[in-house]
Design an enzyme around this catalytic site. Structure first.
Site, short mmCIF file in Angstrom:
data_model
loop_
_atom_site.label_atom_id
_atom_site.label_comp_id
_atom_site.label_asym_id
_atom_site.label_seq_id
_atom_site.Cartn_x
_atom_site.Cartn_y
_atom_site.Cartn_z
N SER A 1 0.83 -1.21 0.00
CA SER A 1 0.00 0.00 0.00
C SER A 1 0.86 1.25 0.00
O SER A 1 0.36 2.34 -0.27
CB SER A 1 -0.86 0.05 1.25
OG SER A 1 -1.66 -1.08 1.33
N HIS B 1 -1.70 -2.81 -6.93
CA HIS B 1 -2.34 -2.52 -5.64
C HIS B 1 -3.85 -2.71 -5.71
O HIS B 1 -4.57 -1.87 -6.25
CB HIS B 1 -1.98 -1.07 -5.23
CG HIS B 1 -2.46 -0.70 -3.87
ND1 HIS B 1 -2.99 0.53 -3.57
CD2 HIS B 1 -2.51 -1.42 -2.72
CE1 HIS B 1 -3.34 0.55 -2.29
NE2 HIS B 1 -3.05 -0.61 -1.75
N GLU C 1 -4.56 -0.10 -8.67
CA GLU C 1 -3.53 0.86 -9.07
C GLU C 1 -2.34 0.05 -9.58
O GLU C 1 -1.95 -0.95 -8.97
CB GLU C 1 -3.09 1.70 -7.87
CG GLU C 1 -4.18 2.61 -7.34
CD GLU C 1 -3.76 3.39 -6.09
OE1 GLU C 1 -4.16 4.54 -5.97
OE2 GLU C 1 -3.05 2.84 -5.24
N ASN D 1 -4.54 6.17 -1.33
CA ASN D 1 -4.17 6.38 0.07
C ASN D 1 -3.53 7.74 0.29
O ASN D 1 -3.64 8.31 1.39
CB ASN D 1 -3.24 5.26 0.54
CG ASN D 1 -4.00 3.97 0.76
OD1 ASN D 1 -5.19 3.99 1.03
ND2 ASN D 1 -3.33 2.85 0.63
#
Ligand code: NAD
Length: 309
Positions: A137, A158, A170, A208
């Site tokens: 992450s 991801h 991603e 994120n």
């Protein structure tokens, strides 16, 4: 499909051969690893799911079967497709099981030393053409790739949690990642019926980078007494049209995970605007990590969960 046009291959570039991904390996049979094995098997690929802890493998297979049953009940998957997908998953506690894989997706614990240890033990068992994708992450793909014997075949892939439900993946190139690896992994993501966002290799990538500072800001609003837990979550649900309030979402993700992503942003970008909120630190120190420990910004021992502030 939402593929970033800048990242798409040059039209008519026939010189690039896209490696086929017929057989997938997954390292780590935790929350994400079992979801990744689930979607790959349903898409028709044989999958080797590996973990050093045999009990994690047992739990993962039970979880996958249970989650597929829910898809069958909703009519999203037939009972035959479920049975065929489960039959495509084999489990192992040995890295040697990855010998025939075209791609190994690493979904081990989010600690750089753990991931480096995994690559060191894993790579001698792989065929030279095998690509490696990390589901990290927040850790630098360039740095992780550089610790392997094949940085050009190393990439970030991801997935979002829960993997069978969330549409986005991603894809992150490290500085050394070659174009055939990018194209092969992009083709895999499309085969899994995912939508792709291509991110550059900066701390926490896209989702994120934006989401977790928003959660941190919500914790600051609570810490400074701007509003109560309910005031903040109701405000963002009804005022910004979010499905979940930021504090409810923080509890769902896990407060330890939120804190570690803020620390990666703070250290990786050296910018004080990413300073983790002291209240978030205090909750993590108390072991109040959200849903998984029964208490975070809400108390989950009550129904419905009761705001704690
Ligand atoms: P998890 O703790 O549920 O699972 C990690 C698994 O890795 C465990 O089963 C552990 O036994 C296994 N493992 C540890 N060392 C190993 C080794 N040397 N060899 C093989 N297996 C090993 O973690 P998770 O939530 O599934 O996260 C996995 C990865 O996915 C992390 O990089 C995380 O950042 C990323 N991720 C997590 C989420 C999320 O919401 N949890 C979302 C997107 C990405």
């Amino acid at each position: 499909m939402n593929v970033d046009v800048q990242a798409a291959p040059a039209a008519g570039d026939l010189s690039l051969e896209v490696p086929e991904i017929a057989r997938v390996g997954v390292v780590g049979a935790g929350l994400m690893g079992n979801g990744i094995a689930h979607v790959c098997a349903l898409a028709g690929m044989p999958v080797v799911l590996m973990d050093v802890r045999p009990e994690q493998l047992e739990r993962a297979v039970t979880t996958i079967a249970h989650n597929m049953d829910r898809q069958v009940a909703r009519g999203a998957v037939t009972a035959e497709a479920k049975a065929a997908a489960l039959a495509r998953i084999t489990t192992s506690t040995e890295y040697a099981a990855f010998a025939d894989c075209d791609l190994v997706i690493e979904a081990g614990t989010e600690k750089e030393e753990v991931k480096r240890g995994i690559y060191k033990t894993l790579t001698p068992h792989l065929k030279p053409s095998c690509m490696i994708a990390s589901n990290t992450s927040s850790i630098s793909i360039t740095r992780l790739g550089a610790s392997t014997d094949r940085p050009e075949k190393f990439i970030g892939l991801h997935f979002m949690n829960p993997v069978p439900v969330m549409k986005l993946v991603e894809i992150i190139r490290g500085i050394a990642t070659d174009e055939p690896t990018f194209l092969a992994v992009q083709a895999l993501a499309l085969k899994l019926d995912k939508t792709i966002s291509v991110a550059e290799d900066f701390p926490a990538f896209i989702v994120n980078r934006i989401l977790v500072p928003m959660i941190n800001e919500a914790v600051y609003a609570l810490y400074e007494g701007v509003a109560s837990v309910d005031g903040i979550d109701t405000g963002m649900k009804l005022g910004a049209n979010h499905r979940m309030g930021p504090l409810e979402l923080a509890d769902f993700i896990g407060l330890d995970t939120c804190l570690s992503i803020m620390q990666v942003l703070y250290e990786g970008l050296s910018d004080s605007k990413y300073r983790p909120c002291p209240l978030l630190v205090k909750y993590v120190e108390a072991g109040w990590l959200g849903r998984k420990t029964g208490r975070g910004f809400y108390d989950y021992t009550q129904t419905p969960p009761r705001p704690t502030r």
